[in-house]
Enzyme design. Sequence first.
Site, PDB file in Angstrom:
ATOM      1  N   HIS A 129     -13.266  91.932 -39.675  1.00  0.00           N
ATOM      2  CA  HIS A 129     -13.901  91.263 -38.316  1.00  0.00           C
ATOM      3  C   HIS A 129     -12.762  91.595 -37.363  1.00  0.00           C
ATOM      4  CE1 HIS A 129     -14.715  88.260 -35.422  1.00  0.00           C
ATOM      5  NE2 HIS A 129     -16.140  88.352 -35.916  1.00  0.00           N
ATOM      6  N   GLU A 148     -20.035  95.407 -33.877  1.00  0.00           N
ATOM      7  CA  GLU A 148     -19.649  94.269 -32.987  1.00  0.00           C
ATOM      8  C   GLU A 148     -18.695  94.777 -31.781  1.00  0.00           C
ATOM      9  OE1 GLU A 148     -20.112  90.253 -34.864  1.00  0.00           O
ATOM     10  OE2 GLU A 148     -18.105  90.826 -35.556  1.00  0.00           O
TER      11      GLU A 148
HETATM   12  P1  PGA Z   1     -20.404  85.307 -31.340  1.00  0.00           P
HETATM   13  O1  PGA Z   1     -19.513  85.743 -32.585  1.00  0.00           O
HETATM   14  O2  PGA Z   1     -21.690  85.335 -32.053  1.00  0.00           O
HETATM   15  O3  PGA Z   1     -19.754  83.889 -31.225  1.00  0.00           O
HETATM   16  O4  PGA Z   1     -20.259  86.296 -30.116  1.00  0.00           O
HETATM   17  C1  PGA Z   1     -19.797  86.822 -33.261  1.00  0.00           C
HETATM   18  C2  PGA Z   1     -18.883  87.498 -34.372  1.00  0.00           C
HETATM   19  O5  PGA Z   1     -17.591  87.118 -33.876  1.00  0.00           O
HETATM   20  O6  PGA Z   1     -19.131  87.749 -35.298  1.00  0.00           O
END
Ligand code: PGA
Length: 254
Positions: A97, A169
């Site tokens: 992440h 992401e």
């Molecule tokens: P968020 O986070 O939905 O709050 O943008 C997503 C993540 O960090 O996996």
Amino acid sequence: MEKLIIGNLKMNIVSDVERENYFKSFKKSIRNKKLKQTKIILCPPTIHLETFTKKIKNKNVSFGAQNVYYENKGSYTGEISPAMVKNFGGEYVIIGHSERRKYFNETDKTVNQKIKLSLKEKLQPIFCLGETSEERKSGELKNIISKQLKKGLADIPKNKIFKVIIAYEPIWAIGTGDIPTSENIMEVQILIKKILVDNFSLNINKLPKILYGGSVNYRNAKNLCLDVGMDGVLVGGESLHPVDFLKIVEVLDK
Ligand code: PGA
């Protein structure tokens, strides 16, 4: 095809009372929902993992951790291993992440080591990758995604890569409410598929699941997932509110 909705609870739920409230709200929100096309994966802080698996019993819900170490046992103060997660009810683990890359020195190499050991322990990795806004602005998007993907999956046999869930992401979209366009998402989806086929010799018809993550809510879930052919979503903030989180699930179950 089945859609995955992953809840990354991050470092939240700090007390027993908060945890009980979460369970109450989650159970109430999922009751009477007949989900056909979706699977929910909740990733609470590891200290809560076992309790989550015992308190939430629902055939549509599985559990995972938010990180693991790349050794299974030994003198590694403070770490949690894939074998531990597996033995205490986890089936998945988020790896790489952006918050771990930013604050905890996670590198492409450690991501790769963690993915390898997790697969060995039959824990399904949820492998996160994505670019910063600076990288995007300076035209580095493709290089960054390619590097993260190739290094993260290095030396993993192709029959195992299929088990890795890939989560795109964009870092600038995490927790900001700033979301990418359909074109932005599809560009990266196509790039990931191309690398998997060209560099890892995967069959285009049998690719790992590719999810989108970053500011997902029930209002934008259709645009960010269904309309662009993604296989699910990784949800941070909204996963802390079971009522709204389950609304995302409903949108994707269509
Ligand atoms: P968020 O986070 O939905 O709050 O943008 C997503 C993540 O960090 O996996």
